[in-house]
Design an enzyme around this catalytic site. Structure first.
Site, short mmCIF file in Angstrom:
data_model
loop_
_atom_site.label_atom_id
_atom_site.label_comp_id
_atom_site.label_asym_id
_atom_site.label_seq_id
_atom_site.Cartn_x
_atom_site.Cartn_y
_atom_site.Cartn_z
N CYS A 2 -32.53 56.50 -30.98
CA CYS A 2 -32.86 57.63 -31.87
C CYS A 2 -33.71 58.65 -31.12
CB CYS A 2 -33.50 57.13 -33.16
SG CYS A 2 -33.47 58.36 -34.49
N HIS A 4 -29.68 52.92 -35.06
CA HIS A 4 -30.81 52.01 -34.99
C HIS A 4 -30.34 50.55 -34.96
CE1 HIS A 4 -34.34 54.67 -35.57
NE2 HIS A 4 -33.48 55.44 -36.20
N GLU A 17 -32.01 48.08 -34.27
CA GLU A 17 -33.12 47.22 -34.70
C GLU A 17 -33.26 47.13 -36.21
OE1 GLU A 17 -35.23 51.26 -34.58
OE2 GLU A 17 -33.40 50.30 -33.85
#
Length: 255
Positions: free
Chosen positions: A110, A200, A202
Site C-alpha cells: 500500500c 493488503h 496482512e
C-alpha cells in the site's frame, strides 16, 4: 602420516527481516487486532518457525539501518499520503534506491507500494476514481503467472484493499504482475526479489470489515454499495500467503 582435524562448519545464521513501519492503523483496529506491524508478523509463521529474525523499525522516528545489516525488508501501509512528501518519507527514498542497487529483497504494501514506485521512477497520487475498499478480485498478468513468487497464485485471486492513492505510473523498468479494473498496477516487480503490492496481504476479514466501517461515508459519497461490499468480504489466503512466501526465500539466500 599426520592428520589435521577439520574445523566444524559454522552454522548459517538465520535471515533477518526488517519491517519498516510507516504508520498506525485506527485505534480500535490496533486495540482489537494489532497495528500494521503486528498484522504483518502474524502472516510470517513459517519464517518464524524456521528461526527467522523479525525486527520492527518505525521509520518515522528511528534512524534507517545499514542496508548490509538486513537480509530483507517489508514496508507497511500507512494513513499518511506519499504525495504529502513528509520528511521521513522522502528520506526513505534514497535508502530504497540504494537497497535496490544492492539487490536487497524488498516487499512493499500500500503506502510502501506507492513509495517504492516513486522512489524507483514512477509516480503516486490520488486515484481519479476515488477510494478502493473491501475484498476485490485481481488477475495475474502473463509476467505474474511466470513469476517465482506470484506464479504460485491462481490466475484470479481475492485480495483486501483500502487506498485513496495509487501508483499512478510505474517505473520504466518495473513489471506489472497483477491488476484489476480499478488499478492496472496492483503488483509490481522492480528486480529479481523486489516487489510491491497495492493490496493488503496482512489484512484479515475482521480488519477489512473495520476499514469499511470507518470509510462508509466516503464510499457512500462515491456511490458505492457499502452493504454489498460488506457482504462480499471473505478471507484471502492466496494473497496473504505472499508475505511468508517472500520471507522464506531469504533462507535460500543465506544457505
Amino acid at each position: 602420516m599426520t592428520h589435521t582435524a577439520s574445523s566444524p562448519a559454522r552454522p548459517v545464521e538465520p535471515p533477518r527481516l526488517a519491517i519498516f513501519k510507516t504508520g498506525d492503523s485506527f485505534a480500535d483496529v490496533v486495540a482489537e487486532h494489532g497495528d500494521f506491524e503486528d498484522l504483518f508478523s502474524a502472516r510470517l509463521d513459517g519464517f518464524r518457525r524456521r528461526g527467522g529474525v523479525i525486527e520492527v523499525i518505525d521509520v518515522r522516528r528511528q534512524p534507517l539501518p545499514a542496508i548490509s545489516d538486513q537480509d530483507g525488508v517489508m514496508v507497511t501501509g500507512s494513513h499518511a499520503m506519499v504525495s504529502d512528501r513528509e520528511a521521513w518519507s522522502e528520506a526513505l527514498k534514497p535508502w530504497l534506491r540504494e537497497a535496490l542497487d544492492c539487490g536487497l529483497p524488498m516487499f512493499g504494501v500500500c503506502y510502501g507500494h506507492q513509495l517504492m514506485a516513486e522512489a524507483f521512477g514512477g509516480s503516486a497520487g490520488y486515484h481519479p476514481r476515488g477510494r478502493e475498499c473491501g475484498t476485490r478480485t485481481l488477475t495475474l498478468t502473463e509476467a505474474g503467472r511466470g513469476d517465482p513468487l506470484f506464479g504460485a497464485l491462481p490466475d484470479a485471486f481475492a485480495a483486501q484493499l483500502t487506498h485513496a492513492q495509487s501508483a499512478l505510473s510505474r517505473p520504466e523498468a518495473a513489471t506489472v504482475l497483477a491488476a484489476n479494473d480499478h488499478d492496472p498496477n496492483q503488483a509490481l516487480r522492480y528486480g529479481p526479489a523486489q516487489y510491491s503490492v497495492q493490496f493488503h496481504p496482512e489484512f484479515t476479514v475482521q480488519v477489512t470489515a473495520a476499514y469499511l466501517a470507518h470509510q462508509r461515508d466516503i464510499l457512500v459519497a462515491q456511490d458505492e454499495d457499502v452493504e454489498a461490499l460488506e457482504r462480499s468480504v471473505v478471507e484471502t489466503p492466496e494473497a496473504s500467503s505472499l508475505l511468508d512466501a517472500f520471507a522464506l526465500t531469504l533462507f535460500d539466500r543465506r544457505s
